[in-house]
Design an enzyme around this catalytic site. Structure first.
Site, short mmCIF file in Angstrom:
data_model
loop_
_atom_site.label_atom_id
_atom_site.label_comp_id
_atom_site.label_asym_id
_atom_site.label_seq_id
_atom_site.Cartn_x
_atom_site.Cartn_y
_atom_site.Cartn_z
N TYR A 261 -32.63 -6.22 11.24
CA TYR A 261 -31.38 -6.44 11.94
C TYR A 261 -31.63 -7.07 13.31
O TYR A 261 -32.45 -6.58 14.08
CB TYR A 261 -30.66 -5.11 12.07
N HIS A 262 -30.93 -8.16 13.61
CA HIS A 262 -31.07 -8.95 14.84
C HIS A 262 -32.33 -9.81 14.87
O HIS A 262 -32.74 -10.25 15.95
CB HIS A 262 -31.03 -8.06 16.10
N CYS B 36 -23.88 -11.04 19.81
CA CYS B 36 -23.24 -11.07 18.49
C CYS B 36 -22.15 -12.13 18.38
O CYS B 36 -20.99 -11.83 18.08
CB CYS B 36 -22.69 -9.70 18.13
N TRP C 156 -15.86 -7.61 14.22
CA TRP C 156 -16.73 -6.68 14.94
C TRP C 156 -16.21 -6.44 16.35
O TRP C 156 -16.37 -5.36 16.92
CB TRP C 156 -18.15 -7.23 14.98
N TYR D 60 -19.24 -11.39 15.41
CA TYR D 60 -19.85 -11.43 14.07
C TYR D 60 -19.20 -12.49 13.18
O TYR D 60 -19.38 -12.48 11.97
CB TYR D 60 -19.76 -10.08 13.36
N HIS E 43 -28.11 -13.14 13.08
CA HIS E 43 -27.63 -12.23 12.04
C HIS E 43 -27.71 -12.84 10.64
O HIS E 43 -26.75 -12.83 9.88
CB HIS E 43 -26.19 -11.79 12.35
#
Length: 645
Positions: free
Chosen positions: A488-489, A226, A288, A270, A575
């Site tokens: 997501y991801h 992330c 994050w 993030y 992301h």
């Protein structure tokens, strides 16, 4: 230079109730028929009582008739037990069960998510998978809830998808390497994340062969899960923060070495980052990890190998109104390095801002995206850098547990800090969050994946149907569906051969069944003729320079007449954010037969320093294989900026 491989493509996964499956052996109560009954709660298991039948074990799927196929799907048992998960495997096909042809080999990850093993399309009635190992090395067992097959369509009118290629890890971030391979990474384990562990698992995907090579990055003491990520003026990846929230890791584009960079002033995860017109890297946001709130901007200078805090580049004006609070409100900014060392922040907040990165930095409001709502985990792509055109689409008002939307906008930026113009466009066909976008050589924007209701680590409400936005007609075309959910991801990148690489989704260990350690590649329709054959590509025969300063002159020779040209910057994606990709259409200043001369735009805010892909397109819109061109900041430009202070 990459060579395009004629792989035939998968779009349909068949899990057919009543599919006939036979196996080498089976335990009482877990017969072979369970692996083809369409019921995920039942499963086949190899014999373990009264005696264990040792590995290898095989299963044969009978399709009932000769079928054009290019893959096998495998759903492990879904009862919470991992025993018997297939690890290493061989897959063969046959038309008669007498003669078998090996079509692929590999290994499945040890979790309960659905797996795919793709191969070049063949006609077969039978598919045989031989389990060589148990994925967790728990014993001489094999099991399966369901087997299915992938039918390969023959139409190419709207493009086609490749087989699903397995990878040894689930990834969450990727970028293009010099030469065209894709480098990806996740966290410290193949299928999950958690904590600052000081190392990261990675995989390099060869887009020509479809093969992957795994490696562990421990040299920089950085768990890069992330992160923020940008490609610098040399094409090196600058990866920042994430689980190890203060760290900077640099992947040298020339040597391939990983180098520990300096710690950031503010720990982050993030966050987004963006390359600047002077070759430096700007980052902002990222609550994050590393503490919450106050994640103002800072910049990295590779010449001094130092981060500088920009106290005037305030994060507060770009916050969304996310229901999750500051933990989510400064995530995944839509950032575009621009003229005079400015950064344009287009979203995901409805508010837009200009950030100057000179001196102590500063922030000026750039208005709002018309009537747009906050659009977290939406997409933004600069499809025409020369004209300052940015396309945005989708997202959701909060990070999770809300409906996605399908709103689209066209933002046109000029000289900063002037307020840009914003036009509301026709909405996407589907509402999407956690989707990805890629600008193609012809300027169209490919949109793939996402969910109609945003929930991390979930495959519910997935959109399997991509769509293509045409900037000329400002309309969307629905494209063939892919097989694996990409939410997501997930990531998507343009390859040097004009195809689109997609991967990722999940990375949640055994807590969910949504890990997707695999790759699919989309071949746009421009790679095919009207009759479905591979189109003949124009060829770039020679290029006068592979490194050129902004405003410089470039001469290119081709083997045939060319109708249009474009430069597209190498991409990096995580992301839903890819701040590196941008397209600059080129117009020749002189043409002599098949020799073309160009003068690059003279502003390094348009032509960001770094590695770009040069595409030549013929009158049918077929792109060449790209040649890599390194764009540098001219010495005159550096002197001029010094004079201006």
């Amino acid at each position: 230079m990459l060579i395009f491989v004629n792989l035939l493509f998968l779009t349909i996964v068949h899990l057919v109730q009543g599919l006939n499956v036979t196996t080498s052996d089976a335990n009482s109560g877990n017969p072979a028929s369970n692996a083809g009954d369409g019921n995920a709660t039942t499963f086949w298991h190899s014999q373990y009582s009264p005696t264990v039948v040792p590995l290898p074990h095989w299963a044969i799927v009978d399709l009932g008739a000769d079928t054009f196929i290019n893959g096998l799907s495998y759903l492990p048992r879904q009862d919470g037990n991992l025993n018997g998960n297939i690890g290493q495997y061989i897959i063969e096909t046959s038309t008669n069960t007498s003669t078998w042809t090996t079509v692929t080999t590999g290994a499945f990850m040890d979790d309960n998510s659905k797996k795919y093993a793709g191969f070049s399309a063949v006609t077969a009635r039978y598919i045989r998978i031989t389990a060589l190992t148990e994925a967790g090395n728990r014993g001489n067992w094999s099991s399966a809830a369901e087997f299915g097959y992938n039918a390969a369509p023959t139409s190419t009118n709207l493009g086609q998808w490749s087989p699903v290629y397995n990878q040894p890890i689930t990834i969450a971030a990727s970028y293009l390497l010099p030469g065209g391979n894709v480098f990806s990474f996740g966290s410290f384990k193949p299928d999950t994340f958690g904590g600052a562990n000081g190392f990261t698992l990675s995989v390099t995907f060869n887009a020509v062969t479809g093969t992957s090579t795994q490696a562990t990055i421990s040299q920089t003491g950085h768990d890069m899960f992330c992160p923020g990520m940008s490609l610098d003026a040399n094409g090196s990846a600058i990866v920042t923060g994430g689980d190890d929230a203060s760290n900077t890791s640099i992947n040298d584009a020339v040597t391939g070495d990983w180098i520990a960079g300096p710690l950031m002033n503010i720990p982050r995860g993030y966050q987004s980052s963006a390359a600047l017109s002077n070759g430096q890297i700007f980052t902002i946001g990222g609550s994050w990890s590393g503490g919450r709130g106050g994640k103002n901007g800072e910049k990295y200078d590779s010449a001094t190998n130092a981060w500088s805090l920009l106290s005037g580049a305030l994060v507060a004006p770009m916050l969304t109104a996310d229901a999750g609070g500051i933990f989510r409100q400064d995530n995944h900014g839509w950032l575009f390095g621009w003229k005079n060392e400015y950064v344009f922040q287009a979203g995901p907040s409805s508010a837009m801002n200009w950030y100057s990165t000179t001196g102590n930095g500063s922030q000026v409001s750039a208005g709002t995206r018309a009537a747009a709502v906050d659009s977290m985990s939406g997409i933004a792509v600069m499809y025409d850098a020369v004209a300052g055109k940015i396309f945005t689409a989708g997202g959701s008002t909060s990070y999770q547990d809300v409906d996605a939307h399908n709103e689209t906008y066209l933002i046109t930026i000029g000289t900063p800090p002037a307020v840009p113009t914003v036009a509301t466009l026709t909405s996407m066909t589907y509402t999407r969050a956690f989707h990805n976008s890629v600008v193609l050589p012809n300027g169209k924007v490919f949109i793939t994946g996402g969910q109609t209701y945003a929930v991390p680590f979930s495959d519910l409400n997935s959109i399997f149907t991509p769509e293509l936005w045409d900037p000329v007609t400002q309309t969307f075309t629905v494209l063939p569906a892919h097989v694996v959910p990409r939410n997501y991801h997930s990531i998507a990148l343009l390859l040097l051969d004009g195809r689109v690489y997609t991967s990722g989704g999940g990375l949640c260990g055994t807590k969910c069944g949504t890990n997707h350690p695999d790759v699919e590649i989309y071949s746009p329709s421009y790679l095919f003729t009207s009759t479905g054959e591979l189109a003949t590509r124009p060829v770039i025969s020679s290029i006068s320079a592979t490194s050129i300063a902004v405003g410089g002159t470039l001469t290119v020779v081709t083997d045939s007449e060319i109708s249009s040209w474009s430069l597209i910057r190498y991409g990096s994606a995580t992301h839903t954010v890819n701040t590196d990709q941008r397209r600059a259409p080129l117009t020749p200043t002189a043409t002599d037969g098949t020799t073309y001369t160009f003068v690059l735009p003279s502003d390094s805010g348009i032509m960001l320093p770094g590695l770009w892909m040069l595409f030549a397109l013929n009158s049918a819109g077929v792109p060449s294989l790209a040649e890599t061109v390194k764009v540098t900041v001219s010495e005159q430009s550096k002197v001029r900026k010094l004079e201006l202070g």
